[in-house]
Design a protein around this motif. Sequence first.
Motif, PDB file in Angstrom:
ATOM      1  N   ILE A   1      -3.976   8.053  -9.734  1.00 35.40           N
ATOM      2  CA  ILE A   1      -3.694   6.879  -9.301  1.00 35.40           C
ATOM      3  C   ILE A   1      -3.893   6.851  -7.587  1.00 35.40           C
ATOM      4  O   ILE A   1      -4.366   6.165  -6.536  1.00 35.40           O
ATOM      5  N   TRP A   2      -3.304   8.348  -7.080  1.00 37.48           N
ATOM      6  CA  TRP A   2      -3.933   8.826  -5.681  1.00 37.48           C
ATOM      7  C   TRP A   2      -5.060   8.658  -5.562  1.00 37.48           C
ATOM      8  O   TRP A   2      -5.766   8.213  -4.292  1.00 37.48           O
ATOM      9  N   ARG A   3      -6.211   9.069  -6.275  1.00 33.48           N
ATOM     10  CA  ARG A   3      -7.640   9.001  -6.105  1.00 33.48           C
ATOM     11  C   ARG A   3      -8.325   7.650  -5.999  1.00 33.48           C
ATOM     12  O   ARG A   3      -8.829   7.550  -5.320  1.00 33.48           O
ATOM     13  N   VAL A   4      -7.736   7.050  -6.804  1.00 35.37           N
ATOM     14  CA  VAL A   4      -8.117   5.710  -6.954  1.00 35.37           C
ATOM     15  C   VAL A   4      -7.660   4.932  -5.332  1.00 35.37           C
ATOM     16  O   VAL A   4      -8.512   3.936  -5.089  1.00 35.37           O
ATOM     17  N   THR A   5      -6.429   5.025  -5.259  1.00 37.90           N
ATOM     18  CA  THR A   5      -5.955   4.606  -3.858  1.00 37.90           C
ATOM     19  C   THR A   5      -6.817   4.924  -2.511  1.00 37.90           C
ATOM     20  O   THR A   5      -7.521   4.171  -1.844  1.00 37.90           O
TER      21      THR A   5
ATOM     22  N   ALA B   1       1.342   8.016  -2.213  1.00 41.96           N
ATOM     23  CA  ALA B   1       0.542   9.254  -1.524  1.00 41.96           C
ATOM     24  C   ALA B   1      -0.545   9.080  -1.157  1.00 41.96           C
ATOM     25  O   ALA B   1      -1.285   9.392  -0.251  1.00 41.96           O
ATOM     26  N   GLY B   2      -1.408   8.035  -1.859  1.00 40.75           N
ATOM     27  CA  GLY B   2      -2.868   7.754  -1.483  1.00 40.75           C
ATOM     28  C   GLY B   2      -2.887   6.970  -0.241  1.00 40.75           C
ATOM     29  O   GLY B   2      -3.663   7.163   0.894  1.00 40.75           O
ATOM     30  N   ALA B   3      -1.921   6.098  -0.116  1.00 44.23           N
ATOM     31  CA  ALA B   3      -1.938   5.185   1.112  1.00 44.23           C
ATOM     32  C   ALA B   3      -1.565   6.189   2.336  1.00 44.23           C
ATOM     33  O   ALA B   3      -2.307   6.131   3.611  1.00 44.23           O
TER      34      ALA B   3
ATOM     35  N   VAL C   1       4.263   2.860   5.976  1.00 40.67           N
ATOM     36  CA  VAL C   1       3.756   2.799   4.554  1.00 40.67           C
ATOM     37  C   VAL C   1       4.849   2.595   3.714  1.00 40.67           C
ATOM     38  O   VAL C   1       4.642   2.060   2.444  1.00 40.67           O
ATOM     39  N   ALA C   2       5.943   3.481   3.652  1.00 39.52           N
ATOM     40  CA  ALA C   2       7.077   3.360   2.908  1.00 39.52           C
ATOM     41  C   ALA C   2       7.648   1.950   2.573  1.00 39.52           C
ATOM     42  O   ALA C   2       8.117   1.288   1.923  1.00 39.52           O
ATOM     43  N   LEU C   3       7.904   1.252   4.038  1.00 42.54           N
ATOM     44  CA  LEU C   3       8.430  -0.089   3.960  1.00 42.54           C
ATOM     45  C   LEU C   3       7.391  -0.878   3.434  1.00 42.54           C
ATOM     46  O   LEU C   3       7.977  -1.813   2.767  1.00 42.54           O
ATOM     47  N   ALA C   4       6.070  -0.728   3.810  1.00 43.26           N
ATOM     48  CA  ALA C   4       5.099  -1.479   3.023  1.00 43.26           C
ATOM     49  C   ALA C   4       5.157  -1.469   1.605  1.00 43.26           C
ATOM     50  O   ALA C   4       4.976  -2.610   0.954  1.00 43.26           O
ATOM     51  N   GLN C   5       5.414  -0.272   1.052  1.00 49.24           N
ATOM     52  CA  GLN C   5       5.621  -0.256  -0.596  1.00 49.24           C
ATOM     53  C   GLN C   5       6.464  -0.959  -1.062  1.00 49.24           C
ATOM     54  O   GLN C   5       6.497  -1.700  -1.913  1.00 49.24           O
ATOM     55  N   ALA C   6       7.894  -0.858  -0.335  1.00 51.18           N
ATOM     56  CA  ALA C   6       8.880  -1.594  -0.815  1.00 51.18           C
ATOM     57  C   ALA C   6       8.800  -3.248  -0.479  1.00 51.18           C
ATOM     58  O   ALA C   6       9.259  -3.942  -1.717  1.00 51.18           O
ATOM     59  N   LEU C   7       8.175  -3.949   0.481  1.00 47.10           N
ATOM     60  CA  LEU C   7       7.882  -5.130   0.363  1.00 47.10           C
ATOM     61  C   LEU C   7       6.791  -5.455  -0.593  1.00 47.10           C
ATOM     62  O   LEU C   7       7.090  -6.772  -1.206  1.00 47.10           O
TER      63      LEU C   7
END
Length: 272
Positions: free
Chosen positions: A4-8, A109-111, A161-167
Amino acid sequence: MTAIWRVTVLEARRKKTLLVLSIITLIFLVLWTLGYVVAKNAISTNFGRSEELGLGFLLIGFSFLVMFSTLTAILTGSSSIANDCETGLLHGVLSRPVTRLQYLAGRLAGALTVSLCFSAASFGALMLLCALLGITSAGGVALSDILTAWLYLALMQTALVALAQALGARLRTAATNIILLSMYFIGDLGSSMVALRPLSEGVYKVGYAIIHLSPFSAIGSLASQQLSDVDFMSGLSGQAVNSMPDHMPLWTVCYIALAGLCAWLLFRKRDL
């Protein structure tokens, strides 16, 4: 998680948005260098004047990189999960032997990898130019100051990034971007209000509350302070520049942990 990290990371490399931001950053650095050389030749060779000019250009360059690092963190952080949900790709990914936690951690992790690599490359290029032009040596900027400034910048990006993931776990990409940009600019307003403490205690208290809700700009201000002479910046603004609370870095770490927890709780309950 590794897949998933590599794809991101690969998705971010293919996106034209990141390429455009990189090209604009490169153009800015070229123009920034030319502007400094022309300005330095145009003024007196007096050491004080040259030092002030260099510190001023350093602030301009770093402010630009903070803005584009912010955009990079928002765009990479908000598009990963939300896009997969909108396109239906998420259902296919989770139908494989991948848990939701692994997927979320891989996307995060990817972002972060993309965002931090962008800021490290652009920030490193700026500091290299400053060293070649004699700005950092004339301004008394030490290597420890440079590293601390980048760590603050990385902390700001991680929080975004963490907040973006939550939203993104609940909202569409466009809505996530609008909320994040709004929060950043509101936090910027809060940072300005905190700096007005000598003038109004009431304004300071409002700004103090705002920067805890949106700490991104406050951390960016702390990073800028690491690269600039305090007396010089005070002269520019007419007020003290070390107005941010000392606990802001620690609070931002807690903010990241809280955003990550919210991302997991929201994503865990999301229907596919």
